[in-house]
Design a protein around this motif. Structure first.
Motif, PDB file in Angstrom:
ATOM      1  N   TYR A  51      31.700  17.497  38.560  1.00 33.64           N
ATOM      2  CA  TYR A  51      32.940  17.629  39.324  1.00 33.64           C
ATOM      3  C   TYR A  51      33.634  18.930  38.955  1.00 33.64           C
ATOM      4  O   TYR A  51      33.327  19.538  37.927  1.00 33.64           O
ATOM      5  N   THR A  52      34.522  19.354  39.826  1.00 35.95           N
ATOM      6  CA  THR A  52      35.301  20.563  39.573  1.00 35.95           C
ATOM      7  C   THR A  52      36.780  20.230  39.652  1.00 35.95           C
ATOM      8  O   THR A  52      37.183  19.301  40.342  1.00 35.95           O
ATOM      9  N   GLU A  53      37.556  21.020  38.937  1.00 32.53           N
ATOM     10  CA  GLU A  53      39.014  20.883  38.941  1.00 32.53           C
ATOM     11  C   GLU A  53      39.629  22.272  39.062  1.00 32.53           C
ATOM     12  O   GLU A  53      39.151  23.208  38.428  1.00 32.53           O
ATOM     13  N   SER A  54      40.678  22.375  39.845  1.00 28.85           N
ATOM     14  CA  SER A  54      41.429  23.628  39.908  1.00 28.85           C
ATOM     15  C   SER A  54      42.324  23.710  38.677  1.00 28.85           C
ATOM     16  O   SER A  54      43.045  22.759  38.369  1.00 28.85           O
ATOM     17  N   ILE A  55      42.232  24.829  37.984  1.00 27.68           N
ATOM     18  CA  ILE A  55      43.030  25.022  36.762  1.00 27.68           C
ATOM     19  C   ILE A  55      43.587  26.442  36.742  1.00 27.68           C
ATOM     20  O   ILE A  55      43.219  27.271  37.566  1.00 27.68           O
ATOM     21  N   TYR A  56      44.474  26.707  35.786  1.00 27.53           N
ATOM     22  CA  TYR A  56      44.961  28.051  35.534  1.00 27.53           C
ATOM     23  C   TYR A  56      44.494  28.463  34.154  1.00 27.53           C
ATOM     24  O   TYR A  56      44.645  27.718  33.185  1.00 27.53           O
ATOM     25  N   MET A  57      43.933  29.648  34.063  1.00 27.88           N
ATOM     26  CA  MET A  57      43.440  30.176  32.795  1.00 27.88           C
ATOM     27  C   MET A  57      44.521  31.088  32.194  1.00 27.88           C
ATOM     28  O   MET A  57      45.649  31.133  32.700  1.00 27.88           O
ATOM     29  N   LYS A  58      44.133  31.838  31.160  1.00 26.21           N
ATOM     30  CA  LYS A  58      45.107  32.736  30.533  1.00 26.21           C
ATOM     31  C   LYS A  58      45.668  33.719  31.553  1.00 26.21           C
ATOM     32  O   LYS A  58      45.021  34.023  32.556  1.00 26.21           O
ATOM     33  N   LYS A  59      46.862  34.154  31.311  1.00 22.20           N
ATOM     34  CA  LYS A  59      47.605  35.050  32.194  1.00 22.20           C
ATOM     35  C   LYS A  59      47.808  34.435  33.573  1.00 22.20           C
ATOM     36  O   LYS A  59      47.934  35.137  34.567  1.00 22.20           O
ATOM     37  N   ASN A  60      47.820  33.091  33.628  1.00 23.07           N
ATOM     38  CA  ASN A  60      48.057  32.335  34.863  1.00 23.07           C
ATOM     39  C   ASN A  60      47.067  32.648  35.982  1.00 23.07           C
ATOM     40  O   ASN A  60      47.398  32.591  37.158  1.00 23.07           O
ATOM     41  N   ARG A  61      45.831  32.931  35.622  1.00 21.19           N
ATOM     42  CA  ARG A  61      44.803  33.208  36.620  1.00 21.19           C
ATOM     43  C   ARG A  61      44.227  31.892  37.134  1.00 21.19           C
ATOM     44  O   ARG A  61      43.770  31.059  36.353  1.00 21.19           O
ATOM     45  N   PRO A  62      44.225  31.699  38.466  1.00 17.92           N
ATOM     46  CA  PRO A  62      43.633  30.478  39.012  1.00 17.92           C
ATOM     47  C   PRO A  62      42.124  30.480  38.809  1.00 17.92           C
ATOM     48  O   PRO A  62      41.476  31.515  38.873  1.00 17.92           O
ATOM     49  N   SER A  63      41.590  29.298  38.547  1.00 19.01           N
ATOM     50  CA  SER A  63      40.161  29.183  38.293  1.00 19.01           C
ATOM     51  C   SER A  63      39.700  27.772  38.633  1.00 19.01           C
ATOM     52  O   SER A  63      40.500  26.925  39.034  1.00 19.01           O
ATOM     53  N   ASN A  64      38.424  27.531  38.470  1.00 14.56           N
ATOM     54  CA  ASN A  64      37.849  26.197  38.640  1.00 14.56           C
ATOM     55  C   ASN A  64      37.100  25.823  37.377  1.00 14.56           C
ATOM     56  O   ASN A  64      36.313  26.630  36.855  1.00 14.56           O
ATOM     57  N   LYS A  65      37.345  24.636  36.909  1.00 13.12           N
ATOM     58  CA  LYS A  65      36.623  24.110  35.751  1.00 13.12           C
ATOM     59  C   LYS A  65      35.498  23.232  36.276  1.00 13.12           C
ATOM     60  O   LYS A  65      35.725  22.333  37.087  1.00 13.12           O
ATOM     61  N   ILE A  66      34.298  23.498  35.829  1.00 11.32           N
ATOM     62  CA  ILE A  66      33.135  22.697  36.211  1.00 11.32           C
ATOM     63  C   ILE A  66      32.837  21.746  35.060  1.00 11.32           C
ATOM     64  O   ILE A  66      32.699  22.184  33.914  1.00 11.32           O
ATOM     65  N   SER A  67      32.754  20.475  35.355  1.00  9.22           N
ATOM     66  CA  SER A  67      32.405  19.473  34.348  1.00  9.22           C
ATOM     67  C   SER A  67      31.107  18.795  34.760  1.00  9.22           C
ATOM     68  O   SER A  67      30.971  18.344  35.900  1.00  9.22           O
ATOM     69  N   ILE A  68      30.180  18.752  33.831  1.00  8.13           N
ATOM     70  CA  ILE A  68      28.903  18.074  34.059  1.00  8.13           C
ATOM     71  C   ILE A  68      28.804  16.950  33.043  1.00  8.13           C
ATOM     72  O   ILE A  68      28.932  17.182  31.841  1.00  8.13           O
ATOM     73  N   LEU A  69      28.587  15.752  33.536  1.00 10.24           N
ATOM     74  CA  LEU A  69      28.357  14.617  32.653  1.00 10.24           C
ATOM     75  C   LEU A  69      26.852  14.418  32.559  1.00 10.24           C
ATOM     76  O   LEU A  69      26.167  14.290  33.581  1.00 10.24           O
ATOM     77  N   CYS A  70      26.342  14.426  31.329  1.00  3.17           N
ATOM     78  CA  CYS A  70      24.898  14.316  31.146  1.00  3.17           C
ATOM     79  C   CYS A  70      24.590  13.586  29.852  1.00  3.17           C
ATOM     80  O   CYS A  70      25.467  13.386  29.004  1.00  3.17           O
ATOM     81  N   ASN A  71      23.345  13.198  29.716  1.00  5.18           N
ATOM     82  CA  ASN A  71      22.892  12.622  28.457  1.00  5.18           C
ATOM     83  C   ASN A  71      22.825  13.728  27.412  1.00  5.18           C
ATOM     84  O   ASN A  71      22.570  14.902  27.741  1.00  5.18           O
ATOM     85  N   GLU A  72      23.040  13.362  26.161  1.00  3.50           N
ATOM     86  CA  GLU A  72      23.102  14.346  25.086  1.00  3.50           C
ATOM     87  C   GLU A  72      21.827  15.185  24.994  1.00  3.50           C
ATOM     88  O   GLU A  72      21.886  16.386  24.744  1.00  3.50           O
ATOM     89  N   ASN A  73      20.683  14.574  25.237  1.00  6.34           N
ATOM     90  CA  ASN A  73      19.426  15.323  25.128  1.00  6.34           C
ATOM     91  C   ASN A  73      19.238  16.342  26.264  1.00  6.34           C
ATOM     92  O   ASN A  73      18.332  17.163  26.207  1.00  6.34           O
ATOM     93  N   ASP A  74      20.096  16.302  27.294  1.00  2.05           N
ATOM     94  CA  ASP A  74      20.037  17.276  28.391  1.00  2.05           C
ATOM     95  C   ASP A  74      21.063  18.403  28.240  1.00  2.05           C
ATOM     96  O   ASP A  74      21.143  19.290  29.094  1.00  2.05           O
ATOM     97  N   LEU A  75      21.845  18.388  27.167  1.00  3.77           N
ATOM     98  CA  LEU A  75      22.931  19.348  26.993  1.00  3.77           C
ATOM     99  C   LEU A  75      22.450  20.788  27.105  1.00  3.77           C
ATOM    100  O   LEU A  75      22.996  21.579  27.875  1.00  3.77           O
ATOM    101  N   GLU A  76      21.427  21.148  26.366  1.00  5.50           N
ATOM    102  CA  GLU A  76      20.957  22.531  26.352  1.00  5.50           C
ATOM    103  C   GLU A  76      20.527  22.992  27.746  1.00  5.50           C
ATOM    104  O   GLU A  76      20.820  24.109  28.168  1.00  5.50           O
TER     105      GLU A  76
END
Length: 139
Positions: free
Chosen positions: A22-47
């Motif tokens: 999923y993605t979320e609209s966020i603000y980064m440093k200096k109030n720059r708009p951005s998108n945060k990407i979140s991936i939910l996965c099994n621990e062995n798939d992290l890399e």
């Protein structure tokens, strides 16, 4: 990063076996708009998913956290409807059936093939499920 990349990324991540993305609209440093990407996965798939994000997106780094997850015991059954057999996912908590839901992709296919609104397909199938399994969350 071009917005078209997100659609491609969603498909690729799910094909690679992620539990969800999923993605979320966020603000980064200096109030720059951005998108945060979140991936939910099994621990062995992290890399694998860290590498995918570094190669396929504009990011220069990936943060990750380990989360605990509780899930219902699941069972898949087929129910007969006048649209044909539909797969239903049953969810059990403490050995009690508390949820049942028809599989989305099968309902979508019926809706497209029959020219019926998807919501109507879900309503009809949920009525069948509730009648057959007498699911009652109050007891």
């Amino acid at each position: 990063m071009s917005s078209e990349v997100y659609s491609y990324l969603y498909e690729k991540v799910l094909e690679e076996g992620a539990l969800d993305i999923y993605t979320e609209s966020i603000y980064m440093k200096k109030n720059r708009p951005s998108n945060k990407i979140s991936i939910l996965c099994n621990e062995n798939d992290l890399e694998k998913f860290v590498e995918l994000l570094l190669i396929e997106t504009s990011t220069f780094g990936v943060r990750y956290h380990k989360y605990n997850r509780e899930r219902l015991k699941r069972k898949f059954i087929k129910i007969n409807t006048h649209y044909g057999d539909i797969t239903v996912k049953l969810g059990y908590y403490k050995n009690k059936l508390i949820k049942a839901t028809p599989e989305y992709e099968e309902c979508k296919k019926i809706a497209k093939n029959k020219g019926i609104p998807l919501n109507q397909i879900f309503n009809i199938i949920n009525c069948i499920i509730n009648e057959e399994y007498k699911i009652n969350l109050l007891t």
